[in-house]
Design a protein around this motif. Structure first.
Motif, PDB file in Angstrom:
ATOM      1  N   THR A  36      -7.954  14.619  -5.122  1.00 22.91           N
ATOM      2  CA  THR A  36      -6.538  14.649  -4.744  1.00 22.91           C
ATOM      3  C   THR A  36      -5.750  15.816  -5.332  1.00 22.91           C
ATOM      4  O   THR A  36      -4.631  16.077  -4.904  1.00 22.91           O
ATOM      5  CB  THR A  36      -5.850  13.329  -5.165  1.00 22.91           C
ATOM      6  N   ARG A 136      -3.272   5.181  -6.857  1.00 22.06           N
ATOM      7  CA  ARG A 136      -1.911   5.535  -7.300  1.00 22.06           C
ATOM      8  C   ARG A 136      -1.822   5.553  -8.821  1.00 22.06           C
ATOM      9  O   ARG A 136      -1.223   6.455  -9.413  1.00 22.06           O
ATOM     10  CB  ARG A 136      -0.907   4.521  -6.737  1.00 22.06           C
ATOM     11  N   THR A 139      -3.839   8.573 -10.464  1.00 24.29           N
ATOM     12  CA  THR A 139      -3.377   9.945 -10.245  1.00 24.29           C
ATOM     13  C   THR A 139      -1.939  10.198 -10.689  1.00 24.29           C
ATOM     14  O   THR A 139      -1.475  11.334 -10.620  1.00 24.29           O
ATOM     15  CB  THR A 139      -3.500  10.314  -8.751  1.00 24.29           C
ATOM     16  N   GLN A 140      -1.234   9.167 -11.143  1.00 22.28           N
ATOM     17  CA  GLN A 140       0.147   9.401 -11.566  1.00 22.28           C
ATOM     18  C   GLN A 140       0.191  10.092 -12.925  1.00 22.28           C
ATOM     19  O   GLN A 140      -0.768  10.076 -13.692  1.00 22.28           O
ATOM     20  CB  GLN A 140       0.924   8.087 -11.613  1.00 22.28           C
ATOM     21  N   THR A 238      -2.722   8.876  -1.456  1.00 20.62           N
ATOM     22  CA  THR A 238      -1.857   9.491  -2.452  1.00 20.62           C
ATOM     23  C   THR A 238      -0.777  10.353  -1.811  1.00 20.62           C
ATOM     24  O   THR A 238       0.076  10.900  -2.505  1.00 20.62           O
ATOM     25  CB  THR A 238      -2.667  10.363  -3.436  1.00 20.62           C
ATOM     26  N   PHE A 241       3.341  10.553  -2.683  1.00 21.12           N
ATOM     27  CA  PHE A 241       3.288   9.874  -3.977  1.00 21.12           C
ATOM     28  C   PHE A 241       4.665   9.754  -4.615  1.00 21.12           C
ATOM     29  O   PHE A 241       4.980   8.771  -5.274  1.00 21.12           O
ATOM     30  CB  PHE A 241       2.359  10.655  -4.904  1.00 21.12           C
TER      31      PHE A 241
END
Length: 299
Positions: A36, A136, A139-140, A238, A241
């Motif tokens: 991502t 989510r 990758t935050q 994603t 986001f």
């Protein structure tokens, strides 16, 4: 087809799912970060993993684990419940037709693929939102996270976009699950059949180490088929986001075209390294957990 047998299959599948998450989660977060991130963010999986360790600490490799531990446990339970039900269905039909050997137990290639595909569809209803929430969280930002945890993520996504937001990327998820689990269970069951036939043994007499090896082989077959699809799924789930990044893709097909045009064919295989390393351990653990739990439950 006994309800008791189905309950045992679901329970054994849950054991397999828990084993899969505990073994595979650290590899999975590296895969998702690489899939991502913008092109050029990471030079390879070692740099990605090193960055996570340095900037976020060792526990970051288990970020978002609660969701898959609960959700993937349910997903794998559904997979095995469905595949075992389909195997019994086909065995019964083979017995009526006089095919499949003693008891109709040796299913054909097409029967196993269809049985696996059905298991994938059943699993996809749950795995879509579970993986969406997990991705989510994985990758935050570590320093300024949008979501406090899986339940907070579900509430915020639902508040913003309703049930469609929870099921974002569901179409590509179902394509992945149907094709992937068709070949996954086909490969595993054919290896099991071969072992039983060559050694003239029952399924519960197969060496547990071979269950791990067969699961590892099936895992490689799975990812050989679905990896580019999985990458698109991660991108779709994603996308949008945060308000700062906005939404890049208008549809799954638009995502495919955009990635191909802007990043080239190599982008569809980004993050493959940690997946290939993870696969034999996670899938071997999955089938070992299922087979051992099945033996205990049916003893």
């Amino acid at each position: 087809m006994s309800a008791t047998k189905t309950i045992k299959d679901l329970t054994a599948g849950t054991a397999g799912g828990v084993c899969q998450v505990l073994v595979g989660q650290p590899f999975d977060i590296v895969k998702v970060r690489m899939q991502t991130a913008p092109k050029g963010t990471y030079s390879g999986m070692v740099q990605c993993a090193g960055g996570i360790l340095k900037n976020e600490g060792p526990l970051a490799f288990y970020k978002g684990t609660l969701t898959p531990l609960l959700g993937i446990g349910v997903c794998v339970s559904i997979q095995f419940g469905a595949i075992e039900w389909m195997k019994r269905f086909y065995s019964s039909r083979n017995l009526q037709n006089g095919t499949g050997g003693p008891g109709g137990l040796e299913l054909g290639h097409g029967q196993l693929f269809v049985a696996g595909a059905v298991a994938g569809i059943a699993n996809g209803v749950v795995s879509g939102p579970v993986e969406h929430i997990r991705i989510r969280l994985q990758t935050q930002s570590a320093t300024n996270p949008i979501y406090k945890g899986p339940w907070d993520a579900m509430k915020k996504i639902y508040a913003q976009r309703g049930i469609a937001g929870i099921y974002k990327g569901q179409a590509i998820t179902l394509i992945r699950e149907t094709s992937g689990y068709g070949v996954y269970f086909w490969a595993y069951e054919k290896l099991v059949q071969r072992e039983m036939r060559i050694k003239n043994i029952r399924r519960d007499e197969i060496n547990p180490a071979n269950a791990v090896l067969f699961g590892a082989g099936a895992g490689y077959v799975l990812w050989a088929v679905i990896y580019p699809i999985d990458m698109i799924k991660s991108r779709m789930q994603t996308d949008g986001f945060s308000p700062a990044t906005g939404q890049k893709y208008s549809s799954t097909w638009n995502c495919v075209k955009t990635v191909w045009k802007t990043e080239g064919a190599g982008a569809f295989m980004r993050g493959l390294g940690p997946t290939l390393i993870r696969s034999p351990f996670a899938n071997g653990a999955t089938f070992l957990g299922f087979e051992m739990a099945s033996r205990m439950l049916n003893a």
